[in-house]
Scaffold this active site. Structure first.
Site, short mmCIF file in Angstrom:
data_model
loop_
_atom_site.label_atom_id
_atom_site.label_comp_id
_atom_site.label_asym_id
_atom_site.label_seq_id
_atom_site.Cartn_x
_atom_site.Cartn_y
_atom_site.Cartn_z
N LYS A 1 0.67 -1.29 0.07
CA LYS A 1 0.06 0.02 0.21
C LYS A 1 0.81 1.26 -0.09
CE LYS A 1 -4.37 -2.17 1.78
NZ LYS A 1 -3.82 -3.38 2.00
C1 LIG Z 1 -4.59 -4.31 1.65
C2 LIG Z 1 -4.04 -5.82 1.59
C3 LIG Z 1 -4.18 -6.80 0.80
C4 LIG Z 1 -5.75 -6.61 0.21
O1 LIG Z 1 -5.59 -5.61 -0.97
P1 LIG Z 1 -6.99 -5.04 -1.71
O2 LIG Z 1 -6.33 -4.19 -2.65
O3 LIG Z 1 -7.67 -4.36 -0.63
O4 LIG Z 1 -7.64 -6.23 -2.31
C5 LIG Z 1 -3.78 -7.74 0.91
N1 LIG Z 1 -2.55 -8.07 1.70
C6 LIG Z 1 -2.06 -6.95 2.34
C7 LIG Z 1 -0.97 -7.40 3.06
C8 LIG Z 1 -2.70 -5.90 2.46
O5 LIG Z 1 -2.22 -4.78 3.13
#
Ligand SMILES: *Cc1c(COP(=O)(O)O)cnc(C)c1O
Length: 434
Positions: free
Chosen positions: A107
């Site tokens: 993210k």
């Molecule tokens: C947010 C997150 C996900 C999921 O991603 P999305 O875009 O919400 O599907 C998967 N793994 C981790 C470690 C995350 O932080």
């Protein structure tokens, strides 16, 4: 490029407005008016482009002249200023490690891009902006880090009490200054629903200039395409067939960006949405029934989502046609015990440390490849194992090494305000915070 509201197609706005507003009328998500194709020459020769150039090429059509090209180039290079390696785990499965950024999760890329765009757009703004965001774990830290100490911007993060890991909690609660952490007595879905209510509340919007930083914001969603291109650049050095790409999925922003890149021309054999026990989408892909549920708490907590917001964008990418969608994306739901077993097994046999989210993806991809022999692929490694030390150490029965930066972080004191999943409590906090 213009963006329309998926719930009210008459509402059309530019990139800047969509970035600032986050969502449209009736809580609708914005969606690009056209899908700009990649040049074939570009896709076939990715290895002749630098990572920065790839990132710029990926984003420029979505932004047009709303950010000068020199500024956009700077923004994208800062966004990907850490390594994003594609590593082999075994003969058939590789992992794209997206967790070498400041908060050790993928993210960082979307949040990094978005915070830089927003500060560019708000440079000469008179009114202070409040970024309001719900997190299931990793968004909070990435957003907090992206906006920390920026003038004119406050960040309010809602997270489900006791449902994020200790590292995740520290990353979003210790900063202070312009970062406010609200600990909600409820689930991620409760947090998300509170945030949505705030966005549609007139009183709050009259007093505060609110914007979102969730993966529904296009400035977080769109840059996630970049690392699919960077992965393919590395993939093409050793493989000549298109990969199967398996994405650990919660709110479905990440996989949706991959599908978008694919529809623009990036060769991808197949996508797999790997979910934990929260199986709304795997069930939909099986039965065509979309049944949002209450989220269940699992080890892969960033995917504990019972009503994935971004899935409407995937439907739109396929013109709401079920058959083509089903032919391109498969869904798997993997439970916690299989997740733990897999972390243990992959550590013992391949000497690679998976964390719970990537372990879910590893199982799903393995099952798909078993049923579809002759194919190969990679999973997206969405977080660093040190973010989930308990689950990982339990599985591998060994200690994992904690980087110094994390030790310092863990010693800091958390600052939070606890609220119930009651809109009135959020409303009061927002109106009183300044
Ligand atoms: C947010 C997150 C996900 C999921 O991603 P999305 O875009 O919400 O599907 C998967 N793994 C981790 C470690 C995350 O932080």
């Amino acid at each position: 490029m213009k963006y329309y509201n998926l719930k009210d197609r008459e509402e059309k706005i530019d990139f800047k407005t969509a970035t600032i507003k986050g969502q449209g009328k009736s809580k609708g998500l914005f969606f690009p008016e056209s899908i700009p194709p990649f040049k074939e020459e570009f896709i076939q020769n990715l290895n002749q482009y630098s990572d920065e150039e790839i990132a710029y090429q990926c984003m420029k059509d979505f932004i047009g002249d709303e950010i000068p090209s020199e500024v956009l180039k700077k923004i994208v290079s800062e966004t990907i200023s850490f390594e994003i390696p594609l590593r082999k785990i075994n003969e058939d499965i590789s992992v794209l490690e997206l967790f070498h950024g400041p908060t050790l999760a993928f993210k960082d890329i979307g949040a990094g891009f978005m915070s830089r765009c927003l500060s560019y757009f708000l440079e000469n703004q008179q009114k202070d902006v409040t970024v309001l965001v719900a997190t299931s774990g990793d968004t909070g830290g990435a957003v907090a880090h992206g906006f920390y100490d920026l003038p004119g911007i406050d960040v309010v993060i809602l997270y489900p009490k006791n449902r994020v890991s200790p590292v995740q909690e520290k990353q979003l609660t210790v900063l202070g200054k312009n970062i406010y952490a609200l600990e909600v007595n409820g689930s991620f879905d409760d947090c998300q629903s509170l945030v949505k209510q705030a966005f549609s509340n007139e009183e709050i919007n009259n007093q505060l200039f609110l914007t979102s930083a969730n993966s529904i914001n296009i400035a977080r969603w769109l840059p996630q395409q970049i690392y699919y291109l960077l992965a393919l650049k590395q993939w093409q050095q050793t493989e000549n067939k298109a990969p199967v790409i398996c994405v650990p999925s919660g709110n479905f922003g990440n996989i949706c960006a991959g599908v978008l890149a694919h529809l623009r021309g990036l060769p991808v054999e197949h996508f797999i949405a790997a979910c934990n026990a929260n199986n709304v989408i795997p069930e939909y892909l099986e039965t065509q029934n979309f049944n949002p549920k209450k989220a269940i708490a699992t080890l892969s907590n960033a995917m504990d989502v019972g009503d994935p917001s971004n899935f409407v964008r995937i439907l739109e990418l396929f013109n709401n046609e079920f058959e083509p969608l089903k032919n391109k994306i498969s869904g798997y739901s993997i439970d916690d015990s299989k997740t733990i077993q897999t972390i243990e097994k992959v550590y013992n046999t391949e000497h690679y440390i998976l964390e719970p989210h990537s372990a879910v993806a590893f199982v799903a991809l393995g099952q798909y490849l078993k049923d579809n022999p002759g194919k190969k692929g990679f999973i997206l490694g969405t977080a660093h194992p040190v973010k989930f030390p308990d689950a990982v150490e339990n599985a591998i029965k060994a200690k994992i090494e904690i980087p110094q930066s994390l030790n310092t972080l863990m010693k800091k004191e958390k600052k939070t305000v606890e609220i119930n999943p009651d809109f009135e409590e959020l409303r009061r906090f927002l109106l009183d915070k300044n």
